[in-house]
Motif scaffolding. Structure first.
Motif, PDB file in Angstrom:
ATOM      1  N   SER A 112      34.934  -3.439  11.854  1.00 44.23           N
ATOM      2  CA  SER A 112      36.186  -2.823  12.262  1.00 44.23           C
ATOM      3  C   SER A 112      37.356  -3.646  11.724  1.00 44.23           C
ATOM      4  O   SER A 112      37.252  -4.865  11.533  1.00 44.23           O
ATOM      5  N   GLU A 113      38.503  -2.977  11.503  1.00 42.49           N
ATOM      6  CA  GLU A 113      39.708  -3.702  11.116  1.00 42.49           C
ATOM      7  C   GLU A 113      40.178  -4.635  12.228  1.00 42.49           C
ATOM      8  O   GLU A 113      40.963  -5.552  11.981  1.00 42.49           O
ATOM      9  N   ALA A 114      39.708  -4.401  13.442  1.00 36.10           N
ATOM     10  CA  ALA A 114      40.103  -5.246  14.573  1.00 36.10           C
ATOM     11  C   ALA A 114      39.268  -6.519  14.682  1.00 36.10           C
ATOM     12  O   ALA A 114      39.584  -7.391  15.484  1.00 36.10           O
ATOM     13  N   ARG A 115      38.199  -6.625  13.901  1.00 34.97           N
ATOM     14  CA  ARG A 115      37.309  -7.782  14.018  1.00 34.97           C
ATOM     15  C   ARG A 115      37.990  -9.033  13.471  1.00 34.97           C
ATOM     16  O   ARG A 115      38.635  -9.002  12.427  1.00 34.97           O
ATOM     17  N   ARG A 116      37.843 -10.136  14.200  1.00 35.62           N
ATOM     18  CA  ARG A 116      38.420 -11.418  13.837  1.00 35.62           C
ATOM     19  C   ARG A 116      37.374 -12.526  13.901  1.00 35.62           C
ATOM     20  O   ARG A 116      36.354 -12.380  14.582  1.00 35.62           O
ATOM     21  N   GLN A 117      37.672 -13.623  13.237  1.00 34.41           N
ATOM     22  CA  GLN A 117      36.805 -14.798  13.316  1.00 34.41           C
ATOM     23  C   GLN A 117      37.061 -15.511  14.639  1.00 34.41           C
ATOM     24  O   GLN A 117      38.210 -15.850  14.956  1.00 34.41           O
ATOM     25  N   PRO A 118      36.049 -15.739  15.475  1.00 31.13           N
ATOM     26  CA  PRO A 118      36.262 -16.448  16.747  1.00 31.13           C
ATOM     27  C   PRO A 118      36.865 -17.831  16.506  1.00 31.13           C
ATOM     28  O   PRO A 118      36.518 -18.507  15.525  1.00 31.13           O
ATOM     29  N   PHE A 119      37.772 -18.247  17.396  1.00 37.15           N
ATOM     30  CA  PHE A 119      38.470 -19.512  17.194  1.00 37.15           C
ATOM     31  C   PHE A 119      37.804 -20.693  17.883  1.00 37.15           C
ATOM     32  O   PHE A 119      38.230 -21.838  17.696  1.00 37.15           O
ATOM     33  N   CYS A 120      36.782 -20.457  18.710  1.00 40.39           N
ATOM     34  CA  CYS A 120      36.151 -21.551  19.450  1.00 40.39           C
ATOM     35  C   CYS A 120      34.815 -21.926  18.821  1.00 40.39           C
ATOM     36  O   CYS A 120      34.007 -21.056  18.481  1.00 40.39           O
ATOM     37  N   ALA A 121      34.569 -23.231  18.684  1.00 41.81           N
ATOM     38  CA  ALA A 121      33.325 -23.707  18.093  1.00 41.81           C
ATOM     39  C   ALA A 121      32.112 -23.362  18.945  1.00 41.81           C
ATOM     40  O   ALA A 121      30.992 -23.320  18.447  1.00 41.81           O
ATOM     41  N   HIS A 122      32.323 -23.093  20.244  1.00 37.29           N
ATOM     42  CA  HIS A 122      31.221 -22.788  21.156  1.00 37.29           C
ATOM     43  C   HIS A 122      31.013 -21.289  21.359  1.00 37.29           C
ATOM     44  O   HIS A 122      30.229 -20.891  22.217  1.00 37.29           O
ATOM     45  N   TYR A 123      31.707 -20.467  20.592  1.00 36.44           N
ATOM     46  CA  TYR A 123      31.681 -19.025  20.830  1.00 36.44           C
ATOM     47  C   TYR A 123      30.263 -18.456  20.862  1.00 36.44           C
ATOM     48  O   TYR A 123      29.929 -17.639  21.723  1.00 36.44           O
ATOM     49  N   ALA A 124      29.414 -18.885  19.956  1.00 39.55           N
ATOM     50  CA  ALA A 124      28.074 -18.298  19.851  1.00 39.55           C
ATOM     51  C   ALA A 124      27.199 -18.606  21.051  1.00 39.55           C
ATOM     52  O   ALA A 124      26.265 -17.850  21.362  1.00 39.55           O
ATOM     53  N   GLU A 125      27.471 -19.715  21.751  1.00 42.93           N
ATOM     54  CA  GLU A 125      26.607 -20.107  22.860  1.00 42.93           C
ATOM     55  C   GLU A 125      27.238 -19.939  24.232  1.00 42.93           C
ATOM     56  O   GLU A 125      26.535 -19.759  25.231  1.00 42.93           O
ATOM     57  N   CYS A 126      28.564 -19.956  24.297  1.00 40.99           N
ATOM     58  CA  CYS A 126      29.238 -19.940  25.596  1.00 40.99           C
ATOM     59  C   CYS A 126      29.214 -18.548  26.210  1.00 40.99           C
ATOM     60  O   CYS A 126      29.359 -17.538  25.523  1.00 40.99           O
ATOM     61  N   GLY A 127      29.066 -18.488  27.513  1.00 37.70           N
ATOM     62  CA  GLY A 127      29.070 -17.215  28.224  1.00 37.70           C
ATOM     63  C   GLY A 127      30.440 -16.787  28.692  1.00 37.70           C
ATOM     64  O   GLY A 127      30.567 -15.833  29.450  1.00 37.70           O
ATOM     65  N   GLY A 128      31.503 -17.478  28.229  1.00 39.27           N
ATOM     66  CA  GLY A 128      32.850 -17.185  28.706  1.00 39.27           C
ATOM     67  C   GLY A 128      33.597 -16.168  27.874  1.00 39.27           C
ATOM     68  O   GLY A 128      33.590 -14.973  28.165  1.00 39.27           O
ATOM     69  N   CYS A 129      34.243 -16.603  26.807  1.00 38.23           N
ATOM     70  CA  CYS A 129      35.131 -15.738  26.020  1.00 38.23           C
ATOM     71  C   CYS A 129      34.329 -14.890  25.039  1.00 38.23           C
ATOM     72  O   CYS A 129      34.315 -15.150  23.829  1.00 38.23           O
ATOM     73  N   GLU A 130      33.681 -13.848  25.564  1.00 43.55           N
ATOM     74  CA  GLU A 130      32.713 -13.095  24.771  1.00 43.55           C
ATOM     75  C   GLU A 130      33.328 -12.095  23.822  1.00 43.55           C
ATOM     76  O   GLU A 130      32.612 -11.451  23.055  1.00 43.55           O
ATOM     77  N   THR A 131      34.669 -11.937  23.819  1.00 42.91           N
ATOM     78  CA  THR A 131      35.296 -10.950  22.928  1.00 42.91           C
ATOM     79  C   THR A 131      36.251 -11.594  21.935  1.00 42.91           C
ATOM     80  O   THR A 131      37.176 -10.955  21.439  1.00 42.91           O
TER      81      THR A 131
END
Length: 478
Positions: free
Chosen positions: A77-96
């Motif tokens: 999607s044009e709305a897709r962005r690169q996650p800014f947190c190094a823990h994004y892939a493993e963390c259960g918090g900021c899932e979007t």
């Protein structure tokens, strides 16, 4: 916490040939999961965005409802962005974090609008309708109508939001010290109870993020780390606090290590045990925050407060505006907590009555009203799931109502509110599903939604809060 689909043992086995699917994503639901449909049913796809083609792993299904996880983005999607947190892939918090913030709010509004407009009242569940005189009531079996048949469209207002980084003023860190040579301090991993080692958290305010590395050093220096249950961090108006929950008392050496940590980091430290709490080097751990600039409220580390100060201030200001308060109003604040809405509202009206089910919150709210010189802001302890609370208001002549319930919503209280004949009912919700259910009850009782807006209290997450103003159906739009 959202009520996630729980598979049964008899009909959720995923066949290998069905495990991987190429799916066209047409929208998202109110939990920010991508939606796709084919001849086998509907798919809720974690990590997918509208207008994407994805490869997904179907992890469980029940009948024609499938739950899947994105494994590969074929057409983004044009709305897709690169996650800014190094823990994004493993963390259960900021899932979007994979979605642009503004686009995500737009997607959420569309999804929540559909959820609300298509939520009906269960035909076999009677709604208790109060007559003008309190105590007299009749049961009406409602028609099987949806909100869409009662109100054709929703009057959306601009959302309340903040920056998507450095906004969180409070958090809780878990600890796994079962292996003394590999202690984990951080958050739970996505879809698991395991704790990963946190090295950074860009959504925390800088004062809290700066404590992550020193806390790792502290817990690794303690001789009995298994005695630590969790660690809460709070940045308030008056101090930065570290609250350490113990399951068993620490040795004198470990207590000295915590004292040294407090001095080196220039923070207040509270030790919580099963029998109470005490402070390291300070008389008390009372913290303060301001829901509006002219008000300051006190709270304890384990009290419920909003973690996004900027959005909370916008939320309180919007509540005051939407309620259109005047000097003669008598406002009822249900699920009032420590007075986040009640105390600021009391500056604009004749009286505020706050009702809360947790007695210590009532005590704190009462003290907060007194500290701010608002004796006409009063609080009561009552179970709001028990209809008895309404009888205490028989002679109060309430004109306007605000309610801010937990994720379970306020179904029992909502049924009774029309009996007070309020001109405004302002509903602040942290769960669109239970809001939709409760809104259906109000609309069946001749109220309509005059204003509704999202509140992005937790940017870059699937969680969304909203505020809606209900007025009698015969009232002109404001």
């Amino acid at each position: 916490m959202a009520n996630l689909f729980k598979p049964s043992k008899t009909n959720t086995v995923v066949r290998p040939k069905d495990a991987n699917k190429t799916l066209q994503i047409t929208g998202i639901d109110h939990l920010a999961r991508g939606i796709s449909n084919d001849e086998k049913g509907i798919y809720f796809v974690q990590g997918a965005l509208p207008d994407e083609t994805v490869e997904a792993n179907v992890q469980q299904h029940k009948g024609n409802v499938h739950h899947a996880q994105v494994t590969h983005i074929i057409q983004p999607s044009e709305a897709r962005r690169q996650p800014f947190c190094a823990h994004y892939a493993e963390c259960g918090g900021c899932e979007t974090q994979h979605c642009d913030s503004e686009d995500l709010l737009r997607f959420k509004q569309q999804a929540i609008g559909q959820l609300i407009l298509h939520t009906g009242i269960q035909a076999n569940e009677p709604v208790v309708i109060k007559k003008a005189k309190l105590g007299a009531r009749r049961n009406i079996k409602p028609k099987a109508r949806t909100i869409a048949s009662l109100q054709k469209e929703l009057p959306w207002q601009p959302p309340l939001n903040s920056v998507d980084r450095h906004y969180r003023h409070k958090t809780r860190l878990a600890i796994d010290a079962r292996n003394p040579h590999d202690i984990h301090l951080g958050f739970r991993t996505r879809g698991s109870s395991d704790v990963f080692n946190l090295t950074q958290c860009p959504i925390l305010v800088p004062e809290l993020q700066a404590l992550i590395a020193p806390l790792h050093t502290l817990v690794n220096s303690i001789s009995q780390p298994l005695r630590i249950g969790h660690i809460t961090l709070v940045k308030s108006n008056n101090k930065t606090l570290v609250s350490i929950r113990l399951v068993k008392a620490l040795s004198k050496e470990d207590q000295l290590a915590i004292t040294d940590f407090a001095q080196q980091q220039n923070v207040a430290v509270e030790i919580q045990t099963q029998t109470g709490h005490h402070n390291v080097g300070e008389e008390d751990s009372l913290l303060t925050y301001s829901p509006i600039d002219s008000i300051e409220l006190q709270f304890q580390p384990d009290d419920f407060v909003q973690v996004n100060a900027k959005v909370n201030q916008q939320m309180v200001a919007q509540a005051i505006d939407w309620l259109a308060l005047d000097k003669d109003d008598k406002v009822l604040d249900l699920f009032c907590g420590i007075g986040n809405f009640s105390v600021p509202i009391a500056q604009h009206c004749a009286q505020v009555i706050g009702i809360e089910g947790v007695s210590k919150m009532v005590q704190r709210a009462t003290k907060n009203a007194q500290n701010n010189g608002l004796p006409h802001c009063q609080f009561r302890h009552s179970d709001l799931t028990d209809p008895a609370w309404i009888r205490t208001l028989a002679n109060e002549k309430v004109t306007k109502v605000l309610l801010d319930p937990s994720r379970e919503g306020a179904k029992e209280a909502i049924k009774l509110l029309p009996s007070l004949n309020p001109s405004h009912i302002l509903y602040v919700s942290c769960n669109p599903s239970t809001f939709a259910r409760d809104a259906a009850i109000l609309l069946e009782q001749n109220f309509r939604i005059d204003k509704i807006g999202l509140m992005d209290m937790f940017p870059q997450t699937a969680h969304t809060e909203l505020m809606a103003l209900f007025v009698p159906s015969n009232t002109k739009s404001s």
